[in-house]
Write a protein that holds these residues in place. Structure first.
Motif, PDB file in Angstrom:
ATOM      1  N   ASN A  93     -66.516  63.738  26.418  1.00  0.00           N
ATOM      2  CA  ASN A  93     -65.895  62.945  27.483  1.00  0.00           C
ATOM      3  C   ASN A  93     -66.760  62.993  28.733  1.00  0.00           C
ATOM      4  N   GLU A  94     -66.907  61.840  29.373  1.00  0.00           N
ATOM      5  CA  GLU A  94     -67.632  61.794  30.641  1.00  0.00           C
ATOM      6  C   GLU A  94     -66.824  62.545  31.693  1.00  0.00           C
ATOM      7  N   PRO A  95     -67.512  63.283  32.582  1.00  0.00           N
ATOM      8  CA  PRO A  95     -66.785  63.964  33.661  1.00  0.00           C
ATOM      9  C   PRO A  95     -66.123  62.936  34.588  1.00  0.00           C
ATOM     10  N   ASN A  96     -65.136  63.392  35.291  1.00  0.00           N
ATOM     11  CA  ASN A  96     -64.412  62.535  36.229  1.00  0.00           C
ATOM     12  C   ASN A  96     -65.303  62.257  37.429  1.00  0.00           C
ATOM     13  N   ASP A  97     -65.675  60.991  37.636  1.00  0.00           N
ATOM     14  CA  ASP A  97     -66.568  60.657  38.742  1.00  0.00           C
ATOM     15  C   ASP A  97     -65.839  60.577  40.089  1.00  0.00           C
ATOM     16  N   CYS A  99     -64.497  63.240  41.124  1.00  0.00           N
ATOM     17  CA  CYS A  99     -64.759  64.617  41.545  1.00  0.00           C
ATOM     18  C   CYS A  99     -66.243  64.716  41.893  1.00  0.00           C
ATOM     19  N   GLY A 102     -68.024  66.504  39.124  1.00  0.00           N
ATOM     20  CA  GLY A 102     -68.034  65.635  37.945  1.00  0.00           C
ATOM     21  C   GLY A 102     -69.003  64.475  38.078  1.00  0.00           C
ATOM     22  N   GLU A 103     -69.127  63.937  39.251  1.00  0.00           N
ATOM     23  CA  GLU A 103     -70.001  62.792  39.476  1.00  0.00           C
ATOM     24  C   GLU A 103     -71.479  63.163  39.372  1.00  0.00           C
ATOM     25  N   ILE A 105     -72.846  66.429  38.127  1.00  0.00           N
ATOM     26  CA  ILE A 105     -73.236  67.572  37.305  1.00  0.00           C
ATOM     27  C   ILE A 105     -74.230  67.221  36.204  1.00  0.00           C
ATOM     28  N   GLN A 106     -74.011  66.130  35.496  1.00  0.00           N
ATOM     29  CA  GLN A 106     -74.896  65.834  34.363  1.00  0.00           C
ATOM     30  C   GLN A 106     -76.329  65.530  34.794  1.00  0.00           C
TER      31      GLN A 106
END
Length: 147
Positions: A93-97, A99, A102-103, A105-106
């Motif tokens: 799952n993609e992180p919550n953008d 946050c 989350g936006e 981290i990757q």
């Protein structure tokens, strides 16, 4: 979340073939050493054969042998033959953008992981099946092994 053991098992198999270089080993015999199902070994052997790391012969006197001298097979060769993904993978799952973490981290982790992955691949390039074979003999404290 799970990690792949294909690389480790393939290295085990190729080391076993190096130890028993004077004979052809069946997938059953290799599976016995790894303590897994022969189907798992046969799947790996297909990838290793495609990468030209093992040869096979069918029939009652058939089995598998190394296709090249153990000095010429690097752990990187094995890794490339059997692993199809990156050593570090992100959650499905993609992180919550919405946050901040989350936006961002990757991309941050990708940048941090890149030199670590390259260092790992460089190290795998520098170690051969012959090196693993020798280390196994050293660990066993003997010049001959039961494989």
């Amino acid at each position: 979340m799970s990690n792949s053991s294909r690389f480790v098992v393939a290295t085990h198999v190729l080391t076993n073939l190096a130890v028993r270089s004077d004979e052809r080993l069946s997938s059953d015999r290799l599976a016995w050493s790894v303590n897994t199902n022969p189907v798992v070994i046969r799947q790996l052997l297909c990838s290793l054969r495609e990468a030209e790391l093992v040869d096979s012969k069918r029939g009652p006197t058939g089995g598998f042998t190394l296709a090249r001298d153990p000095d010429t097979i690097s752990l990187r060769d094995i890794y490339d033959a059997v692993e199809d993904g990156e050593p570090f993978c992100f959650h499905a799952n993609e992180p919550n953008d919405e946050c901040t973490v989350g936006e961002h981290i990757q991309p941050v982790l990708n940048e941090l992981f890149e030199p670590a992955i390259q260092a790992m691949l460089d190290e795998l390039d520098s170690v051969t099946v012959a090196d693993v074979h020798e280390a196994v003999f050293d660990a066993a404290g003997t010049d001959t092994l039961e494989a």
